[in-house]
Design a protein around this motif. Structure first.
Motif, mmCIF file in Angstrom:
data_model
loop_
_atom_site.group_PDB
_atom_site.id
_atom_site.type_symbol
_atom_site.label_atom_id
_atom_site.label_comp_id
_atom_site.label_asym_id
_atom_site.label_seq_id
_atom_site.Cartn_x
_atom_site.Cartn_y
_atom_site.Cartn_z
ATOM 1 N N GLY A 25 -0.423 -11.223 5.394
ATOM 2 C CA GLY A 25 -0.885 -12.112 6.363
ATOM 3 C C GLY A 25 0.142 -12.231 7.459
ATOM 4 N N ASP A 26 1.496 -11.883 7.111
ATOM 5 C CA ASP A 26 2.740 -12.072 7.910
ATOM 6 C C ASP A 26 2.901 -11.265 8.904
ATOM 7 O OD1 ASP A 26 4.271 -14.051 5.391
ATOM 8 O OD2 ASP A 26 2.907 -14.963 6.984
ATOM 9 N N SER A 27 2.416 -10.002 8.711
ATOM 10 C CA SER A 27 2.686 -8.823 9.429
ATOM 11 C C SER A 27 1.982 -8.803 10.938
ATOM 12 C CB SER A 27 2.053 -7.539 8.795
ATOM 13 O OG SER A 27 2.848 -7.632 7.399
ATOM 14 N N LYS A 28 2.683 -8.328 11.996
ATOM 15 C CA LYS A 28 2.008 -8.033 13.273
ATOM 16 C C LYS A 28 1.233 -7.029 13.339
ATOM 17 C CE LYS A 28 3.398 -6.712 17.855
ATOM 18 N NZ LYS A 28 4.519 -6.543 18.762
ATOM 19 N N ASP A 29 -0.198 -7.110 13.593
ATOM 20 C CA ASP A 29 -1.111 -6.355 13.332
ATOM 21 C C ASP A 29 -1.747 -5.924 14.822
ATOM 22 O OD1 ASP A 29 -2.986 -4.639 12.565
ATOM 23 O OD2 ASP A 29 -4.577 -6.336 12.199
ATOM 24 N N ASP A 30 -1.827 -4.845 15.174
ATOM 25 C CA ASP A 30 -2.468 -4.127 16.198
ATOM 26 C C ASP A 30 -4.185 -4.376 16.154
ATOM 27 O OD1 ASP A 30 -3.363 -3.008 18.575
ATOM 28 O OD2 ASP A 30 -3.424 -1.131 17.722
ATOM 29 N N LYS A 39 1.428 -2.294 13.467
ATOM 30 C CA LYS A 39 1.003 -2.501 12.129
ATOM 31 C C LYS A 39 -0.569 -2.452 12.297
ATOM 32 C CE LYS A 39 4.851 -3.484 9.995
ATOM 33 N NZ LYS A 39 5.709 -2.669 9.089
ATOM 34 N N ILE A 40 -1.100 -1.882 11.376
ATOM 35 C CA ILE A 40 -2.604 -1.709 11.161
ATOM 36 C C ILE A 40 -2.917 -2.421 9.707
ATOM 37 C CG2 ILE A 40 -2.716 0.558 10.310
ATOM 38 C CD1 ILE A 40 -5.426 0.850 11.501
ATOM 39 N N THR A 41 -3.562 -3.134 9.639
ATOM 40 C CA THR A 41 -4.264 -3.875 8.374
ATOM 41 C C THR A 41 -5.451 -3.270 7.877
ATOM 42 O OG1 THR A 41 -3.176 -5.984 8.956
ATOM 43 C CG2 THR A 41 -4.628 -6.037 7.120
ATOM 44 N N ILE A 42 -5.382 -2.600 6.517
ATOM 45 C CA ILE A 42 -6.528 -1.905 6.153
ATOM 46 C C ILE A 42 -7.127 -2.587 4.657
ATOM 47 C CG2 ILE A 42 -7.502 0.228 5.355
ATOM 48 C CD1 ILE A 42 -5.226 1.480 7.146
ATOM 49 N N GLY A 43 -8.477 -2.711 4.423
ATOM 50 C CA GLY A 43 -8.951 -3.569 3.328
ATOM 51 C C GLY A 43 -8.927 -2.038 2.171
ATOM 52 N N ILE A 44 -8.560 -2.371 0.965
ATOM 53 C CA ILE A 44 -8.855 -1.554 -0.074
ATOM 54 C C ILE A 44 -8.882 -2.309 -1.542
ATOM 55 C CG2 ILE A 44 -7.290 0.398 0.803
ATOM 56 C CD1 ILE A 44 -4.987 -0.446 -0.849
ATOM 57 N N GLY A 76 -2.782 6.872 14.932
ATOM 58 C CA GLY A 76 -1.633 6.566 15.438
ATOM 59 C C GLY A 76 -0.629 5.607 15.021
ATOM 60 N N TYR A 77 -0.900 5.483 13.592
ATOM 61 C CA TYR A 77 -0.149 4.732 12.710
ATOM 62 C C TYR A 77 0.542 5.448 11.636
ATOM 63 C CZ TYR A 77 -2.673 0.962 14.988
ATOM 64 O OH TYR A 77 -3.630 0.033 15.912
ATOM 65 N N ASP A 78 1.872 5.311 11.412
ATOM 66 C CA ASP A 78 2.852 5.892 10.386
ATOM 67 C C ASP A 78 2.167 5.243 9.105
ATOM 68 O OD1 ASP A 78 3.727 7.963 11.812
ATOM 69 O OD2 ASP A 78 5.254 6.882 12.178
ATOM 70 N N ALA A 79 2.253 5.864 7.853
ATOM 71 C CA ALA A 79 1.990 5.231 6.746
ATOM 72 C C ALA A 79 2.822 3.950 6.587
ATOM 73 C CB ALA A 79 2.396 6.167 5.384
ATOM 74 N N LYS A 80 4.072 3.980 6.839
ATOM 75 C CA LYS A 80 5.030 2.879 6.585
ATOM 76 C C LYS A 80 4.554 1.412 7.763
ATOM 77 C CE LYS A 80 8.309 4.150 10.444
ATOM 78 N NZ LYS A 80 9.560 4.700 10.696
ATOM 79 N N ASN A 81 3.645 1.722 8.579
ATOM 80 C CA ASN A 81 3.107 0.676 9.351
ATOM 81 C C ASN A 81 1.701 0.169 8.870
ATOM 82 O OD1 ASN A 81 5.376 0.549 10.923
ATOM 83 N ND2 ASN A 81 4.506 2.425 12.362
ATOM 84 N N ILE A 82 1.244 0.786 7.676
ATOM 85 C CA ILE A 82 0.044 0.160 7.388
ATOM 86 C C ILE A 82 0.291 -1.119 6.238
ATOM 87 C CG2 ILE A 82 -1.813 0.599 5.609
ATOM 88 C CD1 ILE A 82 -1.578 3.666 6.200
ATOM 89 N N VAL A 83 -0.405 -2.024 6.507
ATOM 90 C CA VAL A 83 -0.454 -3.307 5.755
ATOM 91 C C VAL A 83 -1.673 -3.221 4.942
ATOM 92 C CG1 VAL A 83 -0.375 -5.890 5.654
ATOM 93 C CG2 VAL A 83 0.746 -4.688 7.685
ATOM 94 N N LYS A 102 -8.595 -3.940 10.166
ATOM 95 C CA LYS A 102 -8.975 -2.963 11.041
ATOM 96 C C LYS A 102 -10.383 -2.209 10.469
ATOM 97 C CE LYS A 102 -8.357 -2.478 14.556
ATOM 98 N NZ LYS A 102 -9.274 -3.196 15.692
ATOM 99 N N PHE A 103 -10.241 -1.973 9.410
ATOM 100 C CA PHE A 103 -11.376 -1.232 8.454
ATOM 101 C C PHE A 103 -11.192 -1.360 6.944
ATOM 102 C CE2 PHE A 103 -8.395 2.562 9.509
ATOM 103 C CZ PHE A 103 -8.470 2.958 8.220
ATOM 104 N N VAL A 104 -12.336 -1.259 6.286
ATOM 105 C CA VAL A 104 -12.088 -1.415 4.952
ATOM 106 C C VAL A 104 -12.511 0.060 4.246
ATOM 107 C CG1 VAL A 104 -13.199 -2.069 3.066
ATOM 108 C CG2 VAL A 104 -12.789 -3.743 4.746
ATOM 109 N N ALA A 105 -11.796 0.352 3.358
ATOM 110 C CA ALA A 105 -12.147 1.665 2.722
ATOM 111 C C ALA A 105 -11.795 1.369 1.196
ATOM 112 C CB ALA A 105 -11.044 2.961 2.827
ATOM 113 N N ALA A 106 -12.857 1.086 0.438
ATOM 114 C CA ALA A 106 -12.931 0.132 -0.884
ATOM 115 C C ALA A 106 -13.989 0.603 -1.574
ATOM 116 C CB ALA A 106 -12.629 -1.272 -0.886
ATOM 117 N N SER A 107 -14.263 1.906 -1.970
ATOM 118 C CA SER A 107 -15.573 2.161 -2.877
ATOM 119 C C SER A 107 -16.676 1.442 -2.357
ATOM 120 C CB SER A 107 -15.299 1.901 -4.224
ATOM 121 O OG SER A 107 -14.900 0.843 -4.681
#
Length: 277
Positions: A25-30, A39-44, A76-83, A102-107
Protein backbone atom coordinates in the motif's frame (compact mmCIF):
# COMPACT_ATOMS: atom_id res chain seq x y z
CA UNK A 1 -0.88 -33.35 15.15
CA UNK A 2 -0.55 -32.70 11.42
CA UNK A 3 -3.71 -30.64 11.47
CA UNK A 4 -2.22 -28.50 14.23
CA UNK A 5 0.95 -28.04 12.19
CA UNK A 6 -1.09 -27.06 9.15
CA UNK A 7 -3.03 -24.53 11.20
CA UNK A 8 0.20 -23.03 12.56
CA UNK A 9 1.65 -22.84 9.05
CA UNK A 10 -1.50 -21.16 7.78
CA UNK A 11 -1.30 -18.60 10.59
CA UNK A 12 2.34 -17.85 9.71
CA UNK A 13 1.44 -17.44 6.05
CA UNK A 14 -1.37 -15.09 7.05
CA UNK A 15 1.00 -12.88 9.03
CA UNK A 16 3.43 -12.76 6.10
CA UNK A 17 0.58 -12.00 3.71
CA UNK A 18 -0.79 -9.19 5.86
CA UNK A 19 2.66 -7.69 6.20
CA UNK A 20 3.27 -7.82 2.46
CA UNK A 21 -0.15 -6.31 1.78
CA UNK A 22 0.58 -3.42 4.12
CA UNK A 23 3.93 -2.80 2.43
CA UNK A 24 2.26 -2.85 -0.99
CA UNK A 25 0.00 0.00 0.00
CA UNK A 26 3.00 2.29 0.35
CA UNK A 27 4.28 1.74 -3.15
CA UNK A 28 3.99 4.31 -5.87
CA UNK A 29 1.60 2.94 -8.45
CA UNK A 30 0.85 3.94 -11.99
CA UNK A 31 -2.93 3.99 -12.16
CA UNK A 32 -3.10 5.14 -15.76
CA UNK A 33 -2.26 1.74 -17.24
CA UNK A 34 0.12 3.43 -19.65
CA UNK A 35 3.19 1.73 -18.22
CA UNK A 36 4.89 5.08 -17.64
CA UNK A 37 4.86 4.94 -13.82
CA UNK A 38 7.28 3.26 -11.45
CA UNK A 39 5.01 0.53 -10.16
CA UNK A 40 2.00 -1.56 -11.10
CA UNK A 41 -0.16 -3.24 -8.47
CA UNK A 42 -1.62 -6.63 -9.39
CA UNK A 43 -4.04 -8.75 -7.39
CA UNK A 44 -3.24 -12.46 -6.98
CA UNK A 45 -3.91 -15.26 -4.53
CA UNK A 46 -1.26 -15.61 -1.82
CA UNK A 47 -2.25 -19.08 -0.62
CA UNK A 48 -2.75 -21.30 -3.67
CA UNK A 49 0.31 -23.43 -4.59
CA UNK A 50 0.69 -23.69 -8.35
CA UNK A 51 -1.64 -20.69 -8.88
CA UNK A 52 -0.49 -17.84 -6.65
CA UNK A 53 1.60 -18.40 -3.54
CA UNK A 54 3.72 -16.22 -1.31
CA UNK A 55 6.77 -18.28 -0.42
CA UNK A 56 8.57 -18.14 2.94
CA UNK A 57 11.28 -15.88 1.45
CA UNK A 58 8.59 -13.35 0.47
CA UNK A 59 8.70 -14.05 -3.28
CA UNK A 60 5.69 -15.21 -5.31
CA UNK A 61 5.17 -18.22 -7.57
CA UNK A 62 2.43 -19.90 -9.58
CA UNK A 63 0.76 -19.93 -12.98
CA UNK A 64 -1.25 -16.75 -12.32
CA UNK A 65 1.96 -15.05 -11.17
CA UNK A 66 3.71 -16.07 -14.39
CA UNK A 67 0.77 -14.86 -16.51
CA UNK A 68 0.53 -11.55 -14.65
CA UNK A 69 4.30 -11.00 -14.84
CA UNK A 70 4.24 -11.61 -18.60
CA UNK A 71 1.31 -9.23 -19.10
CA UNK A 72 2.94 -6.56 -16.93
CA UNK A 73 6.12 -6.77 -19.01
CA UNK A 74 4.09 -6.27 -22.18
CA UNK A 75 2.50 -3.21 -20.55
CA UNK A 76 5.96 -1.80 -19.87
CA UNK A 77 6.70 -2.90 -16.30
CA UNK A 78 9.69 -4.96 -15.24
CA UNK A 79 9.02 -7.75 -12.76
CA UNK A 80 10.86 -5.79 -10.07
CA UNK A 81 8.27 -3.02 -10.38
CA UNK A 82 5.26 -5.22 -9.67
CA UNK A 83 3.56 -4.79 -6.31
CA UNK A 84 1.59 -7.94 -5.53
CA UNK A 85 -1.60 -7.44 -3.57
CA UNK A 86 -3.56 -10.19 -1.87
CA UNK A 87 -6.88 -10.70 -3.67
CA UNK A 88 -9.20 -13.04 -1.74
CA UNK A 89 -12.11 -14.31 -3.82
CA UNK A 90 -14.67 -12.15 -2.04
CA UNK A 91 -12.60 -8.95 -2.48
CA UNK A 92 -11.62 -9.12 -6.15
CA UNK A 93 -14.40 -6.92 -7.53
CA UNK A 94 -13.88 -4.31 -4.80
CA UNK A 95 -10.12 -4.16 -5.38
CA UNK A 96 -10.72 -3.50 -9.08
CA UNK A 97 -13.57 -1.04 -8.64
CA UNK A 98 -11.67 0.97 -5.99
CA UNK A 99 -8.52 1.20 -8.11
CA UNK A 100 -6.45 -0.69 -5.53
CA UNK A 101 -5.07 -2.89 -8.32
CA UNK A 102 -4.54 -2.45 -12.05
CA UNK A 103 -5.84 -5.94 -12.69
CA UNK A 104 -6.53 -9.23 -10.94
CA UNK A 105 -5.18 -12.65 -12.00
CA UNK A 106 -6.39 -14.95 -9.23
CA UNK A 107 -8.11 -18.16 -10.42
CA UNK A 108 -10.87 -15.75 -11.44
CA UNK A 109 -13.63 -17.61 -13.30
CA UNK A 110 -15.42 -15.51 -15.92
CA UNK A 111 -19.20 -15.60 -15.41
CA UNK A 112 -22.18 -13.41 -16.20
CA UNK A 113 -22.70 -12.25 -12.61
CA UNK A 114 -19.12 -10.98 -12.30
CA UNK A 115 -19.25 -9.34 -15.73
CA UNK A 116 -21.89 -7.00 -14.34
CA UNK A 117 -19.18 -5.49 -12.10
CA UNK A 118 -15.87 -5.94 -13.95
CA UNK A 119 -14.53 -6.62 -17.43
CA UNK A 120 -12.40 -9.64 -18.25
CA UNK A 121 -9.47 -10.14 -20.59
CA UNK A 122 -8.83 -13.70 -21.72
CA UNK A 123 -9.71 -16.40 -20.89
CA UNK A 124 -6.17 -17.64 -20.37
CA UNK A 125 -6.90 -21.06 -18.78
CA UNK A 126 -9.83 -23.47 -18.86
CA UNK A 127 -10.06 -25.34 -15.55
CA UNK A 128 -12.71 -27.85 -14.43
CA UNK A 129 -14.09 -28.86 -11.07
CA UNK A 130 -12.52 -32.19 -10.13
CA UNK A 131 -11.88 -34.56 -7.22
CA UNK A 132 -8.54 -35.23 -5.52
CA UNK A 133 -8.23 -38.58 -3.71
CA UNK A 134 -5.43 -40.66 -2.20
CA UNK A 135 -3.24 -42.27 -4.86
CA UNK A 136 -3.97 -45.79 -3.57
CA UNK A 137 -7.75 -45.30 -3.25
CA UNK A 138 -9.61 -46.96 -6.15
CA UNK A 139 -13.04 -46.83 -4.49
CA UNK A 140 -13.84 -43.38 -5.91
CA UNK A 141 -13.94 -43.05 -9.69
CA UNK A 142 -16.93 -40.71 -10.11
CA UNK A 143 -18.74 -38.09 -8.03
CA UNK A 144 -21.58 -40.47 -7.14
CA UNK A 145 -19.10 -42.72 -5.33
CA UNK A 146 -18.88 -40.03 -2.65
CA UNK A 147 -22.17 -41.21 -1.16
CA UNK A 148 -21.15 -42.69 2.23
CA UNK A 149 -17.72 -41.02 1.84
CA UNK A 150 -16.29 -37.96 3.58
CA UNK A 151 -15.93 -34.99 1.23
CA UNK A 152 -13.76 -32.09 2.37
CA UNK A 153 -14.96 -28.55 1.87
CA UNK A 154 -13.42 -25.17 2.58
CA UNK A 155 -15.73 -22.79 4.39
CA UNK A 156 -17.56 -20.72 1.79
CA UNK A 157 -16.74 -23.11 -1.06
CA UNK A 158 -19.55 -23.82 -3.50
CA UNK A 159 -17.80 -26.72 -5.25
CA UNK A 160 -18.27 -29.30 -2.51
CA UNK A 161 -21.79 -28.04 -1.81
CA UNK A 162 -22.69 -28.53 -5.48
CA UNK A 163 -21.65 -32.18 -5.33
CA UNK A 164 -23.41 -32.70 -2.00
CA UNK A 165 -26.62 -31.10 -3.28
CA UNK A 166 -26.78 -32.78 -6.68
CA UNK A 167 -24.42 -35.67 -7.44
CA UNK A 168 -23.81 -37.27 -4.03
CA UNK A 169 -26.47 -36.13 -1.52
CA UNK A 170 -25.39 -38.75 1.04
CA UNK A 171 -21.79 -37.56 1.10
CA UNK A 172 -20.57 -36.61 4.57
CA UNK A 173 -19.51 -33.00 4.00
CA UNK A 174 -16.62 -31.92 6.25
CA UNK A 175 -15.74 -28.22 6.46
CA UNK A 176 -12.14 -27.18 7.16
CA UNK A 177 -10.55 -23.74 7.25
CA UNK A 178 -8.48 -24.13 4.09
CA UNK A 179 -7.30 -26.50 1.37
CA UNK A 180 -4.07 -27.27 3.25
CA UNK A 181 -6.12 -28.63 6.14
CA UNK A 182 -8.20 -30.67 3.69
CA UNK A 183 -5.02 -32.18 2.24
CA UNK A 184 -3.76 -33.10 5.69
CA UNK A 185 -7.11 -34.71 6.44
CA UNK A 186 -6.96 -36.57 3.12
CA UNK A 187 -3.46 -37.83 3.87
CA UNK A 188 -4.51 -38.96 7.37
CA UNK A 189 -7.70 -40.61 6.02
CA UNK A 190 -9.87 -38.25 8.05
CA UNK A 191 -11.59 -37.42 4.73
CA UNK A 192 -11.83 -39.33 1.46
CA UNK A 193 -11.83 -36.61 -1.20
CA UNK A 194 -11.33 -32.90 -1.82
CA UNK A 195 -13.00 -30.92 -4.57
CA UNK A 196 -12.39 -27.58 -6.27
CA UNK A 197 -10.88 -26.50 -9.62
CA UNK A 198 -8.46 -29.08 -11.04
CA UNK A 199 -5.78 -26.43 -11.51
CA UNK A 200 -5.90 -25.57 -7.79
CA UNK A 201 -5.87 -29.24 -6.79
CA UNK A 202 -2.94 -29.89 -9.13
CA UNK A 203 -1.01 -27.03 -7.57
CA UNK A 204 -1.39 -28.46 -4.09
CA UNK A 205 -0.62 -32.03 -5.16
CA UNK A 206 2.48 -30.86 -7.05
CA UNK A 207 4.21 -29.68 -3.87
CA UNK A 208 7.42 -31.72 -3.51
CA UNK A 209 6.50 -33.12 -0.10
CA UNK A 210 3.14 -34.39 -1.46
CA UNK A 211 4.28 -35.76 -4.81
CA UNK A 212 2.79 -39.23 -5.47
CA UNK A 213 0.40 -39.17 -2.51
CA UNK A 214 -2.72 -37.99 -4.35
CA UNK A 215 -4.33 -38.28 -7.78
CA UNK A 216 -6.74 -36.17 -9.81
CA UNK A 217 -9.71 -38.08 -11.23
CA UNK A 218 -10.17 -35.84 -14.29
CA UNK A 219 -13.98 -35.75 -14.02
CA UNK A 220 -14.52 -32.26 -15.54
CA UNK A 221 -17.57 -31.54 -13.37
CA UNK A 222 -17.73 -27.91 -14.57
CA UNK A 223 -16.05 -25.42 -16.90
CA UNK A 224 -14.06 -22.67 -15.18
CA UNK A 225 -12.56 -20.23 -17.71
CA UNK A 226 -10.03 -18.04 -15.88
CA UNK A 227 -9.85 -14.40 -16.93
CA UNK A 228 -7.94 -11.29 -15.91
CA UNK A 229 -10.29 -8.91 -14.12
CA UNK A 230 -10.17 -5.23 -15.12
CA UNK A 231 -12.07 -2.07 -14.29
CA UNK A 232 -15.34 -2.06 -16.20
CA UNK A 233 -15.19 0.02 -19.35
CA UNK A 234 -11.38 0.10 -19.63
CA UNK A 235 -11.38 -1.21 -23.19
CA UNK A 236 -7.88 0.13 -23.94
CA UNK A 237 -6.31 -1.90 -21.15
CA UNK A 238 -8.44 -4.93 -22.02
CA UNK A 239 -7.10 -4.86 -25.58
CA UNK A 240 -3.51 -4.54 -24.37
CA UNK A 241 -3.89 -7.44 -21.94
CA UNK A 242 -5.53 -9.65 -24.57
CA UNK A 243 -2.67 -8.87 -26.98
CA UNK A 244 -0.18 -9.83 -24.27
CA UNK A 245 -1.98 -13.12 -23.58
CA UNK A 246 -2.03 -13.99 -27.29
CA UNK A 247 1.70 -13.33 -27.49
CA UNK A 248 2.31 -15.47 -24.39
CA UNK A 249 0.57 -18.39 -26.09
CA UNK A 250 2.22 -17.91 -29.49
CA UNK A 251 5.80 -17.68 -28.21
CA UNK A 252 5.49 -20.82 -26.02
CA UNK A 253 5.65 -19.04 -22.66
CA UNK A 254 2.10 -20.12 -21.78
CA UNK A 255 2.82 -23.85 -22.27
CA UNK A 256 6.10 -23.51 -20.38
CA UNK A 257 4.30 -21.92 -17.42
CA UNK A 258 1.62 -24.65 -17.36
CA UNK A 259 4.21 -27.43 -17.27
CA UNK A 260 6.33 -25.69 -14.64
CA UNK A 261 3.47 -25.08 -12.21
CA UNK A 262 1.15 -28.08 -12.70
CA UNK A 263 3.29 -30.76 -14.33
CA UNK A 264 4.44 -32.63 -11.21
CA UNK A 265 0.80 -33.54 -10.40
CA UNK A 266 0.22 -35.15 -13.82
CA UNK A 267 -2.31 -32.41 -14.55
CA UNK A 268 -3.80 -32.85 -18.02
CA UNK A 269 -4.44 -29.25 -18.98
CA UNK A 270 -6.74 -28.12 -21.75
CA UNK A 271 -5.10 -26.36 -24.72
CA UNK A 272 -4.82 -22.61 -24.42
CA UNK A 273 -8.35 -21.21 -24.81
CA UNK A 274 -9.31 -18.82 -27.59
CA UNK A 275 -8.62 -15.31 -26.34
CA UNK A 276 -11.22 -12.70 -27.18
CA UNK A 277 -10.41 -9.77 -29.48
Amino acid sequence: MKLQKATAAAATALVIALTATACGGDSKDDSSGSGSGDKITIGIKFDQPGIGLQKPDGSYAGFDVDVATYVAKELGYDAKNIVWKKAPSAERENLIANGDVKFVAASYTINDERKKKVDFAGPYLLAHQDLLVRADDNSITKAEDLNSKKLCSVAGSTSAQNIHDTLAPKADLQEFAGYSECLTGLENEAVDALTTDDSILAGYAAQPELKGKFKLLGLKLSDEPYGIGLKKGDTELKTKVNDALKKMVSDGSWEKAVKANFGPANYKNEPAPQIAD
